[in-house]
Write a protein that holds these residues in place. Structure first.
Motif, mmCIF file in Angstrom:
data_model
loop_
_atom_site.group_PDB
_atom_site.id
_atom_site.type_symbol
_atom_site.label_atom_id
_atom_site.label_comp_id
_atom_site.label_asym_id
_atom_site.label_seq_id
_atom_site.Cartn_x
_atom_site.Cartn_y
_atom_site.Cartn_z
ATOM 1 N N PHE A 103 0.848 -1.192 0.000
ATOM 2 C CA PHE A 103 0.000 0.000 0.000
ATOM 3 C C PHE A 103 0.887 1.247 0.000
ATOM 4 O O PHE A 103 0.653 2.193 -0.768
ATOM 5 C CB PHE A 103 -0.901 -0.010 1.240
ATOM 6 N N ALA A 104 1.914 1.258 0.855
ATOM 7 C CA ALA A 104 2.809 2.408 0.948
ATOM 8 C C ALA A 104 3.538 2.652 -0.374
ATOM 9 O O ALA A 104 3.731 3.802 -0.793
ATOM 10 C CB ALA A 104 3.810 2.198 2.073
ATOM 11 N N THR A 105 3.935 1.573 -1.041
ATOM 12 C CA THR A 105 4.607 1.697 -2.337
ATOM 13 C C THR A 105 3.699 2.352 -3.371
ATOM 14 O O THR A 105 4.099 3.295 -4.072
ATOM 15 C CB THR A 105 5.045 0.309 -2.852
ATOM 16 N N GLY A 106 2.461 1.867 -3.472
ATOM 17 C CA GLY A 106 1.502 2.436 -4.415
ATOM 18 C C GLY A 106 1.104 3.847 -4.056
ATOM 19 O O GLY A 106 0.871 4.693 -4.931
ATOM 20 N N PHE A 107 1.055 4.129 -2.754
ATOM 21 C CA PHE A 107 0.640 5.437 -2.261
ATOM 22 C C PHE A 107 1.597 6.532 -2.728
ATOM 23 O O PHE A 107 1.174 7.666 -2.976
ATOM 24 C CB PHE A 107 0.600 5.386 -0.732
ATOM 25 N N GLU A 108 2.885 6.190 -2.833
ATOM 26 C CA GLU A 108 3.893 7.171 -3.259
ATOM 27 C C GLU A 108 3.614 7.682 -4.670
ATOM 28 O O GLU A 108 4.018 8.795 -5.021
ATOM 29 C CB GLU A 108 5.284 6.555 -3.216
ATOM 30 N N LYS A 109 2.937 6.892 -5.483
ATOM 31 C CA LYS A 109 2.686 7.257 -6.883
ATOM 32 C C LYS A 109 1.454 8.146 -7.041
ATOM 33 O O LYS A 109 1.212 8.692 -8.122
ATOM 34 C CB LYS A 109 2.519 5.992 -7.722
ATOM 35 N N VAL A 110 0.665 8.256 -5.988
ATOM 36 C CA VAL A 110 -0.566 9.058 -6.030
ATOM 37 C C VAL A 110 -0.271 10.438 -5.453
ATOM 38 O O VAL A 110 0.023 10.567 -4.259
ATOM 39 C CB VAL A 110 -1.698 8.378 -5.233
ATOM 40 N N ARG A 111 -0.344 11.451 -6.254
ATOM 41 C CA ARG A 111 0.026 12.803 -5.820
ATOM 42 C C ARG A 111 -1.148 13.607 -5.269
ATOM 43 O O ARG A 111 -0.985 14.453 -4.397
ATOM 44 C CB ARG A 111 0.662 13.567 -6.993
ATOM 45 N N ASN A 112 -2.334 13.343 -5.797
ATOM 46 C CA ASN A 112 -3.506 14.095 -5.363
ATOM 47 C C ASN A 112 -3.920 13.656 -3.965
ATOM 48 O O ASN A 112 -4.180 12.476 -3.723
ATOM 49 C CB ASN A 112 -4.657 13.875 -6.348
ATOM 50 N N ASN A 127 -6.613 14.252 -2.222
ATOM 51 C CA ASN A 127 -7.982 13.754 -2.107
ATOM 52 C C ASN A 127 -8.062 12.293 -2.552
ATOM 53 O O ASN A 127 -8.763 11.481 -1.941
ATOM 54 C CB ASN A 127 -8.931 14.604 -2.957
ATOM 55 N N THR A 128 -7.331 11.976 -3.615
ATOM 56 C CA THR A 128 -7.294 10.591 -4.090
ATOM 57 C C THR A 128 -6.611 9.698 -3.065
ATOM 58 O O THR A 128 -7.034 8.552 -2.828
ATOM 59 C CB THR A 128 -6.550 10.503 -5.440
ATOM 60 N N GLN A 129 -5.562 10.214 -2.434
ATOM 61 C CA GLN A 129 -4.880 9.471 -1.369
ATOM 62 C C GLN A 129 -5.849 9.143 -0.237
ATOM 63 O O GLN A 129 -5.933 7.996 0.213
ATOM 64 C CB GLN A 129 -3.715 10.294 -0.811
ATOM 65 N N ALA A 130 -6.568 10.162 0.212
ATOM 66 C CA ALA A 130 -7.495 9.984 1.332
ATOM 67 C C ALA A 130 -8.597 8.992 0.978
ATOM 68 O O ALA A 130 -9.013 8.179 1.819
ATOM 69 C CB ALA A 130 -8.099 11.333 1.728
ATOM 70 N N LEU A 182 -3.387 7.374 9.453
ATOM 71 C CA LEU A 182 -2.188 6.787 8.850
ATOM 72 C C LEU A 182 -1.579 7.658 7.751
ATOM 73 O O LEU A 182 -0.476 7.378 7.287
ATOM 74 C CB LEU A 182 -2.519 5.412 8.252
ATOM 75 N N LEU A 183 -2.292 8.693 7.325
ATOM 76 C CA LEU A 183 -1.813 9.511 6.209
ATOM 77 C C LEU A 183 -0.416 10.097 6.444
ATOM 78 O O LEU A 183 0.432 10.038 5.545
ATOM 79 C CB LEU A 183 -2.826 10.620 5.903
ATOM 80 N N PRO A 184 -0.129 10.675 7.634
ATOM 81 C CA PRO A 184 1.221 11.221 7.839
ATOM 82 C C PRO A 184 2.314 10.169 7.678
ATOM 83 O O PRO A 184 3.390 10.461 7.133
ATOM 84 C CB PRO A 184 1.174 11.752 9.279
ATOM 85 N N LEU A 185 2.031 8.952 8.124
ATOM 86 C CA LEU A 185 3.010 7.871 8.004
ATOM 87 C C LEU A 185 3.157 7.438 6.548
ATOM 88 O O LEU A 185 4.281 7.318 6.030
ATOM 89 C CB LEU A 185 2.587 6.680 8.866
ATOM 90 N N LEU A 186 2.050 7.227 5.863
ATOM 91 C CA LEU A 186 2.092 6.778 4.476
ATOM 92 C C LEU A 186 2.780 7.793 3.562
ATOM 93 O O LEU A 186 3.468 7.421 2.615
ATOM 94 C CB LEU A 186 0.674 6.489 3.977
#
Length: 203
Positions: A149-158, A160-163, A177-181
């Motif tokens: 999840f953390a790996t894929g999360f790095e590729k998402v810049r927006n 709102n999309t992250q949340a 978990l957002l600050p950690l991710l």
């Protein structure tokens, strides 16, 4: 029977130090008589229960945390070492480890739901490039899913999309978990392995 000053010192060393050599104390006891008198005050504190109460509280808190780690590891089907690693990373951002446990459970459940046709969960997995099984066909553990999840999360810049991805795969409260991710997988793994350097609970 009351402990003498020398006895108190030996007792404290036995509690807090492993395999202590006390021969030097015997040789130098004449020079340390004043110190032993101070140790008698410590004995009085023990007798009064002040230190004993503090130690009892420390032991209870430690045992409670150890049991929590063990219980969490069993429920998530990961090792106690892995559970401590994940908790170490979560604490680095001030997150309550109870929420970490809850979100990891939800992540496992929602990944399974995606495999049974749950649209939002499946879309979130596709967005992040997460798969439920490894190359050998084995179901991934909560730890592996979280790191993926953390790996894929790095590729998402927006943001709102992250949340939304966090909400869809980790459920209510997972915004914690957002600050950690947002630190990225490499930094998360560094924080996870802090337990190797600073110590971890053993059986």
């Amino acid at each position: 029977m009351a402990l003498g000053g020398q006895g108190v010192l030996r007792r404290l060393l036995a509690v807090f130090v492993i395999e202590t050599d006390v021969k030097g104390l015997d040789k130098g006891k004449e020079k340390t008589r004043d110190f032993f008198k101070e140790m008698q005050k410590v004995a009085a504190a023990f007798a009064g229960g002040a230190i004993a109460k503090g130690i009892a509280g420390f032991v209870k808190d430690t045992v409670d945390e150890m049991m929590g780690i063990r219980k969490g590891a069993q429920e998530l089907k990961i090792t106690t070492d892995e559970m401590q690693q994940l908790q170490s990373a979560a604490r680095a951002t001030g997150m309550d480890v109870k929420w970490l446990h809850f979100t990891l459970e939800r992540l496992e459940v929602n990944v399974e739901r995606a495999g049974h046709g749950a649209k939002r969960q499946a879309e979130a997995m596709k967005l992040l490039g997460i798969t439920s099984h490894d190359a050998s066909g084995k179901v991934k553990s909560a730890k592996t899913l979280f790191l993926d999840f953390a790996t894929g999360f790095e590729k998402v810049r927006n943001q709102n999309t992250q949340a939304r991805a966090v909400w869809d795969l980790m459920g209510r409260g997972a915004h914690r978990l957002l600050p950690l991710l947002r630190m990225g997988r490499a930094r998360i793994e560094e924080l996870m392995h802090a337990t190797d350097e600073y110590g971890k609970y053993e059986k």
